[in-house]
Design a protein around this motif. Sequence first.
Motif, short mmCIF file in Angstrom:
data_model
loop_
_atom_site.label_atom_id
_atom_site.label_comp_id
_atom_site.label_asym_id
_atom_site.label_seq_id
_atom_site.Cartn_x
_atom_site.Cartn_y
_atom_site.Cartn_z
N SER A 93 40.88 35.06 48.23
CA SER A 93 40.43 36.26 47.53
C SER A 93 40.84 36.12 46.07
N ARG A 94 39.88 35.85 45.21
CA ARG A 94 40.19 35.64 43.80
C ARG A 94 39.82 36.88 42.99
N LEU A 95 40.42 36.98 41.83
CA LEU A 95 40.20 38.11 40.94
C LEU A 95 39.24 37.71 39.81
N VAL A 96 38.50 38.68 39.32
CA VAL A 96 37.52 38.45 38.27
C VAL A 96 37.63 39.57 37.23
N VAL A 97 37.63 39.20 35.95
CA VAL A 97 37.51 40.18 34.88
C VAL A 97 36.03 40.24 34.49
N CYS A 98 35.48 41.43 34.47
CA CYS A 98 34.07 41.53 34.11
C CYS A 98 33.76 42.87 33.45
N ALA A 99 32.56 42.91 32.84
CA ALA A 99 32.13 44.12 32.15
C ALA A 99 30.61 44.14 32.11
N MET A 155 38.95 42.92 39.17
CA MET A 155 38.73 43.25 40.57
C MET A 155 38.63 42.00 41.44
N PRO A 156 38.94 42.12 42.75
CA PRO A 156 38.63 41.03 43.67
C PRO A 156 37.13 40.74 43.62
N SER A 157 36.78 39.47 43.75
CA SER A 157 35.38 39.07 43.57
C SER A 157 34.45 39.73 44.58
N PHE A 158 34.94 40.08 45.77
CA PHE A 158 34.04 40.70 46.75
C PHE A 158 33.53 42.06 46.27
N LEU A 159 34.32 42.72 45.38
CA LEU A 159 33.94 44.04 44.90
C LEU A 159 32.87 44.00 43.82
N PRO A 192 44.75 35.08 38.73
CA PRO A 192 45.48 34.63 39.92
C PRO A 192 44.66 34.88 41.18
N GLU A 193 44.94 34.07 42.19
CA GLU A 193 44.30 34.29 43.49
C GLU A 193 45.20 35.19 44.33
N LEU A 194 44.60 36.20 44.91
CA LEU A 194 45.36 37.01 45.86
C LEU A 194 45.70 36.14 47.06
N ALA A 195 46.62 36.60 47.89
CA ALA A 195 47.06 35.78 49.02
C ALA A 195 45.91 35.43 49.95
N GLY A 196 44.89 36.29 50.03
CA GLY A 196 43.75 35.97 50.87
C GLY A 196 43.32 37.13 51.74
N VAL A 197 42.27 36.88 52.49
CA VAL A 197 41.77 37.84 53.47
C VAL A 197 42.29 37.42 54.83
N TYR A 198 42.96 38.32 55.53
CA TYR A 198 43.59 38.00 56.81
C TYR A 198 43.10 38.92 57.92
N LEU A 239 34.39 36.52 62.12
CA LEU A 239 34.79 36.58 60.72
C LEU A 239 35.00 35.18 60.14
N ALA A 240 35.68 34.32 60.90
CA ALA A 240 35.92 32.95 60.44
C ALA A 240 34.61 32.21 60.26
N GLU A 241 33.69 32.43 61.15
CA GLU A 241 32.37 31.78 61.08
C GLU A 241 31.61 32.20 59.83
N ARG A 242 31.65 33.48 59.49
CA ARG A 242 30.88 33.99 58.36
C ARG A 242 31.58 33.80 57.02
N PHE A 243 32.92 33.73 57.01
CA PHE A 243 33.65 33.67 55.75
C PHE A 243 34.00 32.25 55.31
N ALA A 244 33.81 31.25 56.16
CA ALA A 244 34.19 29.88 55.81
C ALA A 244 32.93 29.01 55.65
N PRO A 245 33.03 27.90 54.87
CA PRO A 245 34.20 27.47 54.08
C PRO A 245 34.34 28.24 52.77
N VAL A 246 33.23 28.83 52.28
CA VAL A 246 33.28 29.66 51.08
C VAL A 246 32.81 31.05 51.46
N PRO A 247 33.59 32.09 51.17
CA PRO A 247 33.18 33.44 51.58
C PRO A 247 31.88 33.84 50.90
N PRO A 248 31.08 34.66 51.55
CA PRO A 248 29.76 34.99 51.00
C PRO A 248 29.81 35.65 49.64
#
Length: 308
Positions: free
Chosen positions: A162-168, A241-245, A265-271, A291-300
């Motif tokens: 789960s990575r963070l992104v600065v955006c506007a 924000m986290p990139s999923f948002l 920084p990368e958050l610890a992840g989605v668990y 969840l593992a099937e849909r989120f790997a190897p790169v989350p959508p």
Amino acid sequence: MLDRVTGMQVFARVAGLGSLSAAGRALGMSQTMATKHLAALEARLGTKLLHRTTRRLTLTEAGRRYLESVERILAELEEADATASVETVEVRGTLRLNAPFSFGIREIAPLLPEFSRRHPDLVVDLGLNDRVVDLIEEGWDMVVRIGRMQSSTLVARKLAPSRLVVCAAPSYLERRGTPRTIADLAGHDCLGYTLSQTVGAGRWAFGRDARHVVEVKGSLAANNGDALVVAAVGGQGLVFMPSFLVAREIRAGLLVPLVLDEPTPELAGVYAAYPSSRRPPAKVRAFIDLLAERFAPVPPWDRDVAPA
């Protein structure tokens, strides 16, 4: 202390077979042990359950009344054991799942129709909130969480980074300019998320180890990420924000991801996590596998989304 349920089993067998030796053989124990279990049961109840003669054991009046209850209890226990055994290997019953509010709406809820088609005998009870829930106390089967999993009472499986992104919004950048360094953020309207341990309302952390902390200020702080994203799309300011948002808004061109002189920084992840004191039933394993099937190897949410 002798087991009460075993005592009930001995009593029911004695009542049916008429002797302690026969009851002991049926239960795989000696006559002496069967006698001890029966004596302990009578002592606990404070009454005699059987008349003992040289030839046969017969029920007392109290024994007849008690036998009706014992047979019902033992039948219910066998049914409960059978149900638990089936649910360990079959996906059925109710899955009580808890997830963060925004992540649950954006990434969990869209998976539920497919999950329901795969497992039509299962009902999902989805709870959405951003507080840390107590799975045991509140009766959740499993939880999906973003960030570090610190509880030693849970078994956690990492599903995705789960990575963070600065955006506007483009309109904001046209009006206020595009920041190029983390120092530039001091001159911008930075919308703050009040619940984050990494990205506070007034302090944003950068660098691989989140060592570089920048003091920021803005015209809005909120405890919900979706509210901040809506404000950012409207041109109110920058969000961190986290990139999923923000993935959908970035794809649609409503937000622009920024590249600064320090990485986010990368958050610890989605668990996915479940109580360590329990063997996970099939319903939990099945949903974690999906969840593992849909989120790997790169989350959508990270596919085709990168800073410009």
